[in-house]
Scaffold this motif. Structure first.
Motif, PDB file in Angstrom:
ATOM      1  N   UNK A 122       0.837  -1.209   0.000  1.00  0.00           N
ATOM      2  CA  UNK A 122       0.000   0.000   0.000  1.00  0.00           C
ATOM      3  C   UNK A 122       0.868   1.255   0.000  1.00  0.00           C
ATOM      4  N   UNK A 123       1.912   1.243   0.831  1.00  0.00           N
ATOM      5  CA  UNK A 123       2.793   2.420   0.910  1.00  0.00           C
ATOM      6  C   UNK A 123       3.571   2.616  -0.379  1.00  0.00           C
ATOM      7  N   UNK A 124       4.039   1.510  -0.964  1.00  0.00           N
ATOM      8  CA  UNK A 124       4.758   1.601  -2.231  1.00  0.00           C
ATOM      9  C   UNK A 124       3.828   2.124  -3.328  1.00  0.00           C
ATOM     10  N   UNK A 125       2.608   1.582  -3.379  1.00  0.00           N
ATOM     11  CA  UNK A 125       1.642   2.027  -4.377  1.00  0.00           C
ATOM     12  C   UNK A 125       1.266   3.481  -4.205  1.00  0.00           C
ATOM     13  N   UNK A 126       1.155   3.935  -2.945  1.00  0.00           N
ATOM     14  CA  UNK A 126       0.794   5.325  -2.687  1.00  0.00           C
ATOM     15  C   UNK A 126       1.892   6.294  -3.082  1.00  0.00           C
ATOM     16  N   UNK A 127       3.144   5.966  -2.728  1.00  0.00           N
ATOM     17  CA  UNK A 127       4.264   6.865  -3.009  1.00  0.00           C
ATOM     18  C   UNK A 127       4.659   6.830  -4.480  1.00  0.00           C
ATOM     19  N   UNK A 128       4.770   5.636  -5.050  1.00  0.00           N
ATOM     20  CA  UNK A 128       5.320   5.502  -6.393  1.00  0.00           C
ATOM     21  C   UNK A 128       4.286   5.672  -7.498  1.00  0.00           C
ATOM     22  N   UNK A 129       3.044   5.285  -7.224  1.00  0.00           N
ATOM     23  CA  UNK A 129       2.026   5.309  -8.283  1.00  0.00           C
ATOM     24  C   UNK A 129       0.828   6.183  -7.945  1.00  0.00           C
ATOM     25  N   UNK A 130       0.796   6.751  -6.744  1.00  0.00           N
ATOM     26  CA  UNK A 130      -0.315   7.604  -6.358  1.00  0.00           C
ATOM     27  C   UNK A 130      -1.622   6.854  -6.182  1.00  0.00           C
ATOM     28  N   UNK A 179      -1.568   9.671   3.355  1.00  0.00           N
ATOM     29  CA  UNK A 179      -2.342   9.846   4.590  1.00  0.00           C
ATOM     30  C   UNK A 179      -1.418   9.839   5.801  1.00  0.00           C
ATOM     31  N   UNK A 180      -1.746  10.669   6.789  1.00  0.00           N
ATOM     32  CA  UNK A 180      -0.881  10.810   7.962  1.00  0.00           C
ATOM     33  C   UNK A 180      -0.751   9.501   8.739  1.00  0.00           C
ATOM     34  N   UNK A 181      -1.798   8.649   8.711  1.00  0.00           N
ATOM     35  CA  UNK A 181      -1.713   7.396   9.455  1.00  0.00           C
ATOM     36  C   UNK A 181      -0.824   6.368   8.774  1.00  0.00           C
ATOM     37  N   UNK A 182      -0.316   6.675   7.574  1.00  0.00           N
ATOM     38  CA  UNK A 182       0.613   5.786   6.875  1.00  0.00           C
ATOM     39  C   UNK A 182       2.033   6.349   6.863  1.00  0.00           C
ATOM     40  N   UNK A 183       2.235   7.530   7.445  1.00  0.00           N
ATOM     41  CA  UNK A 183       3.564   8.146   7.453  1.00  0.00           C
ATOM     42  C   UNK A 183       4.500   7.424   8.419  1.00  0.00           C
ATOM     43  N   UNK A 184       5.751   7.268   8.013  1.00  0.00           N
ATOM     44  CA  UNK A 184       6.761   6.643   8.854  1.00  0.00           C
ATOM     45  C   UNK A 184       8.080   6.595   8.121  1.00  0.00           C
ATOM     46  N   UNK A 185       9.144   6.257   8.824  1.00  0.00           N
ATOM     47  CA  UNK A 185      10.462   6.164   8.195  1.00  0.00           C
ATOM     48  C   UNK A 185      10.499   5.088   7.104  1.00  0.00           C
ATOM     49  N   UNK A 243       9.206  14.583   8.215  1.00  0.00           N
ATOM     50  CA  UNK A 243       8.610  15.816   7.686  1.00  0.00           C
ATOM     51  C   UNK A 243       9.010  16.045   6.236  1.00  0.00           C
ATOM     52  N   UNK A 244      10.261  15.752   5.909  1.00  0.00           N
ATOM     53  CA  UNK A 244      10.709  15.950   4.523  1.00  0.00           C
ATOM     54  C   UNK A 244      10.046  14.964   3.569  1.00  0.00           C
ATOM     55  N   UNK A 245       9.752  13.753   4.061  1.00  0.00           N
ATOM     56  CA  UNK A 245       9.026  12.772   3.240  1.00  0.00           C
ATOM     57  C   UNK A 245       7.606  13.271   3.004  1.00  0.00           C
ATOM     58  N   UNK A 246       6.978  13.778   4.069  1.00  0.00           N
ATOM     59  CA  UNK A 246       5.604  14.279   3.949  1.00  0.00           C
ATOM     60  C   UNK A 246       5.534  15.474   3.009  1.00  0.00           C
ATOM     61  N   UNK A 247       6.548  16.324   3.072  1.00  0.00           N
ATOM     62  CA  UNK A 247       6.581  17.498   2.198  1.00  0.00           C
ATOM     63  C   UNK A 247       6.679  17.089   0.734  1.00  0.00           C
ATOM     64  N   UNK A 248       7.461  16.035   0.468  1.00  0.00           N
ATOM     65  CA  UNK A 248       7.629  15.581  -0.915  1.00  0.00           C
ATOM     66  C   UNK A 248       6.409  14.813  -1.419  1.00  0.00           C
ATOM     67  N   UNK A 249       5.681  14.182  -0.498  1.00  0.00           N
ATOM     68  CA  UNK A 249       4.513  13.371  -0.882  1.00  0.00           C
ATOM     69  C   UNK A 249       3.323  13.758  -0.007  1.00  0.00           C
ATOM     70  N   UNK A 250       2.760  14.948  -0.239  1.00  0.00           N
ATOM     71  CA  UNK A 250       1.687  15.455   0.637  1.00  0.00           C
ATOM     72  C   UNK A 250       0.392  14.653   0.572  1.00  0.00           C
ATOM     73  N   UNK A 251       0.233  13.839  -0.474  1.00  0.00           N
ATOM     74  CA  UNK A 251      -1.011  13.073  -0.612  1.00  0.00           C
ATOM     75  C   UNK A 251      -1.065  11.820   0.258  1.00  0.00           C
TER      76      UNK A 251
END
Length: 603
Positions: free
Chosen positions: A147-155, A322-328, A312-320
Motif C-alpha cells: 500500500x505504501x509503495x503504491x501510494x508513493x510511487x504510483x499515487x 495519509x498521515x496514518x501511513x507516514x513513517x520512516x 517531515x521531509x518525506x511528507x513534504x515531498x509526498x503530501x497526498x
C-alpha cells in the motif's frame, strides 16, 4: 510518477509469465492434496532454497530494514540478524529430523510426538492460531508495505493497491498450489535481486546523494554506519545486541525464524526429495538471506537519509500520503521514485515479485493447516483428495480477503514485527527441546502458547504495560519487556510440564523409533523399552547433535563474517574487510570438514 511504455511492458510481461506458470501447473497440482501442498515430495534443494529466499524477500522487508536503519542505524538490524543462529540450528540439527518425520504439515508433528485429547486440541487450535490469526497478521504487514509503495510511487489509494496486487496473487496461488509457488519463486528470486541491486547502485549515485563517499561523510549518516551498536551506549547495546543474541533467537517464535524449524520453512523441508536435500535447501537459504541480500536495502536506506533526513521531509515531498501511513519506512519507496524508465519497470516488477512470492507462500502454507490440521481432523475425516484441494483453494481466497482488510487498518511494519515477537516470546525453547527431552508434553506447549499471548496482549494494551515498561515512570526499562515475557512464560510451561502426566510409553516409543533423536534426554525411554524387551534404538545411527552444533557454530561464523566483510568492502575499509574475508574462508573450510562427518553429500 510517470511510467513509460517500457516500464508497463516489463511489469505486465512479468504478470503474464507468473499467471502462465500458475495455470500451467494447476492441473497437476489439483490431482491430490500432497501435490497441492507439497508437490509430491520431489523438490531438489536448490529450487527449495531459492523459494525460501524469494519468500522472505517480501515488500515489507526493505521497508522494515529502512525503518531500522533510519531509526537505529545499520546495527538496528540485529533484531532480525540474530535469527541466523536459529536458521543454522535448523540446517544442521532439525532439517534431518523434520524430513524423517514424513508429516504433511509441521502441526501433524503434534500427534506424532504427543498423544490423547491434548495433542488433538493443540493441533487443531494452532491450525487456526497460526494458519489464520498469525498468518493474516503477517500477510497484512506485507500488504501494508505494498500500500505504501503504491501510494508513493504510483499515487494509488490503499484499496486500489490491495485489489490490483491481491487479485492476481490469489488467483495464481489458488490455481498453482505449492508447485506453482516454488516454480514462480525461481523467477521471482532473480527479478527481485536484479531490482534491489540495480536500485541501490543507481540511487547511491544520483546527484542529490553524490556516491558512497558523500554518503559516508554526510552528517545525517555518519552515526548510522556502524554494524555494531555504540558500545558506550548501554541501552543500545542491551536492546540491539545483547537481547537479540542472548535471548531473542531461541526464545521467540517468529514466522520464517522459528526455533527448531517450522512454518513455511518446514513445509519446504517436508517437500524435499530426502534429508540431504532438506539440509542443502535450508543452508543455501540462510547464506543468501543473511550474508548477501540485506546490503542493497541498507544502502538505499542510508542514501535516503541524505535526501529525506526526517519524516517531515518525506511528507513534504509526498503530501497526498495519509498521515496514518507516514513513517520512516516510506523512505524506501520515496527513493525509488527517482529511478529512470526501464530500471523503474524492473524495480516495480521486483517489488511485485517480492509481494507475490511472500503472499503466495503464506496462503499455501496457511491453507495447508486449515485443510490437513483442521478441516480433515475436525470437520470431515473422510474427505476425498478432491475435496481437500477445493477447501485449500477456498481457504486461500478467504485468507487473502482477511489480510487485505487488516492491512487497510495498519500503520507501521515495525510495530507488527515487535508484536509478533512478543506473542511468541518464551515458546521457542519448547520447539528446540521437544525433539530431545521426553518429559515435554502437549500441556507444555498449550500453557506456553496461551501465557505468552496473554502477557503480550496485557502489556501492550493495558495500563499495567505502561506501569511496568512503557511510561517514563515504568518500573523496568522498555527493553526488558521481551525478557520478562520469556521468563514468566518459561516458568509457567516448565511448571505445567512437571505437574501434568508425561506422554504414554507407547507414544514416546513410537516417536523415538521413527525419528531416532538420540541423546541423554531420551535415555530413560530407551532404557524402559529395553527392560520390556523392546528395542527402539537403531544401533547403526549415531547421535549427530554434537557434530551438528559444531557445524552450526561454524556456519554462524561463516555467514556473519561474509555479511560483515561485504559491508566493510562497501564502506571502503579494506584492511578489516580482508581480515573478515580470511576468517570466512577458514570457517568455510572447517565447516566442510565438520559437515563431511555428518553427511557424505548434501546433493
Amino acid at each position: 510518477m510517470d511510467l513509460q511504455t517500457l516500464d508497463y511492458v516489463l511489469i505486465f510481461g512479468f504478470f503474464g509469465i507468473v499467471l502462465f506458470i500458475g495455470i500451467y501447473v494447476s492441473k497437476k497440482s489439483g490431482k491430490s492434496s500432497s501435490e497441492y501442498f507439497l508437490s509430491g515430495r520431489t523438490m531438489p534443494w536448490w529450487l527449495l532454497g531459492l523459494s525460501m529466499v524469494a519468500t522472505t524477500f517480501s515488500t515489507d522487508t526493505p521497508n522494515l530494514v529502512t525503518d531500522l536503519v533510519r531509526t537505529n542505524g545499520v546495527s538496528g538490524n540485529w533484531g532480525w540478524w540474530c535469527f541466523l543462529i536459529t536458521g543454522m540450528l535448523t540446517v544442521f540439527v532439525y532439517a534431518k529430523l523434520w524430513r524423517k518425520s514424513n508429516v504433511k504439515t509441521d502441526l501433524e508433528f503434534y500427534e506424532l510426538r504427543y498423544g490423547g485429547k491434548a495433542a488433538s486440541f493443540l493441533r487443531k487450535f494452532r491450525a487456526i492460531y497460526l494458519g489464520v490469526l498469525f498468518n493474516v497478521i503477517t500477510m497484512a504487514a506485507v500488504t501494508l508495505a505494498a500500500i505504501k509503495i503504491g501510494g508513493v510511487m504510483l499515487g494509488l489509494e490503499p484499496w486500489e493497491t490491495v485489489v490490483s496486487a491481491g487479485l492476481i496473487t490469489v488467483v495464481f496461488s489458488a490455481l498453482g498450489g505449492f508447485k506453482g509457488v516454488v516454480y514462480s519463486d525461481f523467477l521471482l528470486f532473480f527479478v527481485a535481486m536484479a531490482g534491489a541491486i540495480g536500485a541501490a547502485y543507481y540511487l547511491v549515485n544520483i546527484p542529490e546523494v553524490g556516491g558512497l563517499e558523500a554518503i559516508m561523510e554526510n552528517e545525517n549518516v555518519k552515526d548510522k554506519l556502524s554494524i555494531l551498536p555504540d558500545l558506550t551506549d548501554k541501552k543500545a547495546v542491551i536492546t540491539m545486541l545483547i537481547i537479540p543474541l542472548a535471548v531473542q533467537w531461541w526464545s521467540s517464535w517468529y514466522p520464517g525464524g522459528e526455533p527448531g524449524g517450522g512454518g513455511y520453512i518446514a513445509q519446504r523441508m517436508l517437500a524435499a526429495k530426502n534429508e540431504n536435500h532438506a539440509i542443502g535447501a535450508t543452508f543455501f537459504f540462510n547464506i543468501m538471506h543473511y550474508a548477501l541480500r540485506p546490503w542493497p536495502w541498507i544502502l538505499v536506506a542510508l542514501a535516503s537519509l541524505v535526501v529525506y533526513p526526517d519524516i517531515a521531509s518525506i511528507h513534504e515531498a509526498f503530501p497526498n500520503i495519509a498521515e496514518d501511513k507516514l513513517g520512516h519506512d516510506l523512505a524506501y519507496s520515496a527513493m525509488l521514485t527517482k529511478l529512470p524508465s526501464g530500471l523503474l519497470g524492473i524495480v516495480l516488477a521486483s517489488l511485485v515479485a517480492a509481494y507475490m512470492s511472500t503472499i503466495s507462500t503464506q496462503l499455501n502454507w496457511g491453507s495447508s493447516y486449515i485443510v490437513y490440521d483442521f478441516y480433515k481432523q475436525q470437520i470431515n475425516p473422510n474427505a476425498t483428495e478432491k475435496q481437500m484441494v477445493n477447501v485449500g483453494r477456498l481457504s486461500t481466497v478467504i485468507l487473502m480477503l482477511l489480510s487485505a482488510l487488516l492491512a487497510l487498518a495498519l500503520q507501521n511494519a515495525m510495530g507488527v514485527f515487535n508484536l509478533l515477537l512478543s506473542f511468541g516470546a518464551g515458546t521457542g525453547l519448547i520447539f528446540i527441546l521437544r525433539w530431545f527431552w521426553w518429559r515435554i508434553n502437549a500441556w507444555s506447549e498449550i500453557t506456553a502458547m496461551f501465557s505468552s499471548g496473554i502477557l503480550a496482549i496485557v502489556l501492550e494494551t493495558t495500563q499495567l504495560g505502561d506501569l511496568l515498561f512503557h511510561a517514563d515512570y515504568g518500573l523496568f526499562p522498555d527493553w526488558a519487556e521481551l525478557p520478562f515475557i520469556m521468563i514468566v512464560t518459561t516458568i509457567i510451561w516448565v511448571t505445567a510440564t512437571f505437574v501434568t502426566q508425561p506422554e504414554t510409553k507407547d507414544v514416546l516409543r513410537s516417536f523415538y523409533q521413527k525419528i531416532q533423536p538420540g541423546g541423554p534426554g531420551w535415555a530413560k525411554v530407551v532404557a524402559d523399552a529395553k527392560a520390556d524387551n523392546i528395542i527402539i534404538m537403531n544401533s547403526k545411527e549415531k547421535w549427530s547433535v554434537p557434530s551438528g552444533i559444531t557445524a552450526m557454530l561454524l556456519g554462524v561464523i561463516l555467514i556473519y563474517t561474509i555479511m560483515f566483510a561485504t559491508g566493510y568492502w562497501i564502506y571502503g575499509e579494506t584492511s578489516l574487510a580482508l581480515i573478515l574475508t580470511g576468517v570466512a574462508a577458514l570457517s568455510a573450510f572447517l565447516l566442510i570438514k565438520a559437515w563431511g562427518k555428518m553427511k557424505d553429500t548434501i546433493l
